[in-house]
Design an enzyme around this catalytic site. Structure first.
Site: not given
Ligand code: 9MG
Length: 268
Positions: A214, A250
């Site tokens: 990010k 994630r």
């Molecule tokens: C779909 N998506 C993109 N970034 C995310 C994040 O930080 N958390 C979750 N749960 N979904 C995300």
């Protein structure tokens, strides 16, 4: 063996969108998506998060039919081939319902089941649910995000969504909470949330952290660092999140994250 808490689970990101920010267009065809999912499981993913609608800042929504067409064949195909838990990244109740019928066992909703009908649909599945905080919606969320106290406001929002889920009949032990890094937050907001991660735990529920590639990582590394060159920085942040109690990470880069977690486990 270490006496420390179990390592977090790794959720590998599988974008089936043509406009996704870091692997856009490459995994659109079901066959390629399946190959990518299998590779992530091989690298150590516990969960595969399948998303058909980009949530990057400024992204426009997609129609229900388009999202179903992107997501459902991929969920079906992966469910038939891997043991990993399949998560569906969507805010649309119809997509949640169809994806769970096709084999998904988790709903990852950046809108925290606030769409009309979403709570009832989620309650009607056996799926786990990730409730994420977002201020605004993807199209305008990064324009001018403001909070008086970002940690308290995110925590209060998550607590209110937990209450709504329990009220709707979703079992407490199916819930996962997520502060939503980059979703209607400035860099300072993101840093405050990351530093105070343990303060975001509501009722002992597990936290999911998504910072992989990010812009907050890009900012720390020097501006304009493109997403593909944020891998090492993302892994470093994932490790810190793990140390601060995140239960699910994630990530795009599953193998690198798994290796780092193994080293953490050995040395902690
Ligand atoms: C779909 N998506 C993109 N970034 C995310 C994040 O930080 N958390 C979750 N749960 N979904 C995300």
């Amino acid at each position: 063996m270490s006496h420390h808490a179990a390592l977090p689970q790794i959720m590998g990101i599988l974008n089936v969108t043509p406009d996704s920010f870091s692997d856009g267009g490459r995994f659109l065809a079901p066959r390629q998506a399946i190959e990518r999912a299998l590779a992530m499981v091989e690298e150590g993913a516990d969960i595969i998060d399948v998303g058909g609608e980009s949530t990057r800042p400024g992204a426009a929504g997609v129609s229900l039919q388009e999202e179903l067409d992107r997501v459902i064949p991929v969920v079906e195909a992966i469910a038939a081939r891997v043991d990993a838990l399949i998560s569906v990244d969507t805010s649309k109740p119809e997509v949640m319902r169809e994806a769970c019928a096709a084999g998904a066992g988790m709903i990852n909703d950046v809108f925290a089941l606030q769409a009309p009908g979403a709570l009832a649909v989620a309650a009607g599945t056996k799926a786990r649910v990730c409730l994420m905080h977002m201020q605004g919606e993807p199209r305008g969320m990064q324009v001018d995000p403001r909070y008086d106290d970002v940690v308290a406001e995110v925590r209060n929002f998550l607590a209110a969504r937990v209450a709504a889920c329990l009220e709707a009949g979703i079992p407490r032990d199916h819930l996962v909470l997520d502060p939503g890094f980059g979703f209607g937050k400035t860099h300072e907001h993101n840093l405050a949330l990351f530093r105070q991660l343990p303060a975001l735990v509501v009722d002992g529920l597990p936290l999911l952290v998504g910072v992989s590639r990010k812009s907050m990582i890009g900012k720390m590394l020097g501006d304009d660092r493109p997403p593909r060159e944020r891998i090492t920085g993302s892994v470093a942040a994932a490790l810190l999140a793990a140390q601060r109690g995140a239960r699910i990470l994630r990530v795009h880069d599953v193998g690198a994250t798994r290796d780092a977690l193994r080293v953490l486990a050995a040395l902690a």
